[in-house]
Design an enzyme around this catalytic site. Structure first.
Site, PDB file in Angstrom:
ATOM      1  N   SER A 240       9.906  -1.280  11.868  1.00  0.00           N
ATOM      2  CA  SER A 240       8.642  -1.950  12.186  1.00  0.00           C
ATOM      3  C   SER A 240       8.788  -2.768  13.470  1.00  0.00           C
ATOM      4  O   SER A 240       9.874  -2.888  14.042  1.00  0.00           O
ATOM      5  CB  SER A 240       8.218  -2.860  11.029  1.00  0.00           C
ATOM      6  OG  SER A 240       9.041  -4.015  10.989  1.00  0.00           O
TER       7      SER A 240
ATOM      8  N   SER B 196       8.206  -6.070  13.735  1.00  0.00           N
ATOM      9  CA  SER B 196       8.243  -7.502  13.445  1.00  0.00           C
ATOM     10  C   SER B 196       9.283  -8.263  14.264  1.00  0.00           C
ATOM     11  O   SER B 196       9.186  -9.477  14.406  1.00  0.00           O
ATOM     12  CB  SER B 196       8.503  -7.734  11.950  1.00  0.00           C
ATOM     13  OG  SER B 196       9.824  -7.359  11.607  1.00  0.00           O
TER      14      SER B 196
END
Length: 306
Positions: free
Chosen positions: A109, A111
């Site tokens: 991801s 993040s």
């Protein structure tokens, strides 16, 4: 079983394969090989007796080649034993390396952008924070504790089958305040230095980028203009939630003993301790320290983290 479940149990699968192939290897070394040797000796003795009788009758044979073929046939390992013996040392080495030294992970991801990008293949040090037994992840040797600024892999508290990676913001006893997209740790404001805006290669959107100095660890963070400091509707109930107070401007949390407060460097696009709580020490997997490949940017991404 889903692919994710299989991957999350890879250590267990590897351990079972190591035990099975190891048992077969030991069985062969200490029992089956001796049985084959005894069978070969009996077959050779019978062959020698027949050869001696035929020679006495005046019949000549190619004794050496036939004898070697008989011995080789008797000593030949069954296929399942041969493959087990070949795979056992390889499986054992991989199991030991990834359980106690270094384990590879892939970033799924955004993040941790800009520090880590989607698709980055990283190495995680498994012994920095203590030696743990594989499978059950129980610490047996104390070494170092996570420090503020470390990039750490851990088991997601709400689903232990998932591995998460975030940055350590708070250690046990720390009081963390996040207001107007700025951190304060134990009453000391964290220093921020503005950098050029960050261009997200996927969305082609620019984000504000800063150098954050957290406990002498300098790293980049990005912020999205207009995004709330905390999406209050996404905050879950979690252990020790009474240690946190939330408001529109941000939140304040005191990290309980044996726990850590984690946040992503992509501050407005990270599901982290703001929303699902603290990370217990028992959930720690290791310290991320090196990017060894990203197939989208094979050369640019190689190097140490931070």
């Amino acid at each position: 079983m889903t692919l994710q479940a299989v991957l999350s149990n890879f250590a267990l699968i590897l351990f079972i394969l190591m035990v099975v192939t190891g048992v077969i290897w030991c069985l062969d070394v200490f029992y089956l090989a001796k049985q084959r040797r005894a069978a070969a000796d009996r077959a050779l003795a019978e062959y020698d007796a027949r050869t001696a009788k035929l020679t006495a009758d005046g019949i000549k044979l190619d004794n050496n080649s036939n004898r070697a073929e008989i011995e080789a046939a008797q000593l030949r390992q069954p296929t399942w034993v041969e493959y087990s013996g070949s795979f056992f040392p390889v499986i054992a080495l991989v199991f030991i390396l990834r359980s106690f030294l270094y384990e590879p992970f892939k970033i799924p991801s955004s993040s941790m952008v800009p520090t880590l990008l989607i698709g980055d293949l990283i190495l995680v040090n498994k012994f920095t924070y203590g030696v743990r037994l594989p499978i059950i992840n129980k610490k047996i040797i104390e070494l170092n504790d996570p420090q503020r600024g470390d990039v750490m892999v851990f088991k997601y508290p709400r689903d232990m089958s998932q591995d998460y990676i975030k940055r350590v913001i708070g250690v046990p006893g720390d009081k963390i305040t996040y207001e107007n997209k700025r951190l304060t740790v134990n009453g000391q404001a964290v220093k921020y230095t503005a950098l050029d805006d960050y261009l997200n290669d996927d969305s082609l959107l620019y984000s504000k980028q800063y150098k954050e100095s957290l406990a002498n660890v300098e790293h980049r963070v990005i912020l999205t203009e207009g995004a709330p400091n905390v999406n209050l509707g996404d905050v879950k109930d979690f252990p020790h939630s009474e240690n946190c107070t939330y408001r529109y401007e941000g939140f304040t949390c005191t990290v309980p003993a044996g726990n850590y407060f984690m946040m992503g460097d992509n501050r407005d696009n990270s599901a982290d301790s703001r929303y699902w709580g603290f990370v217990p020490d028992k959930n720690i997997v290791g310290k991320a320290f090196f990017v060894w490949m990203n197939f989208s940017n094979p050369l640019k991404r190689i190097g140490s983290i931070n």
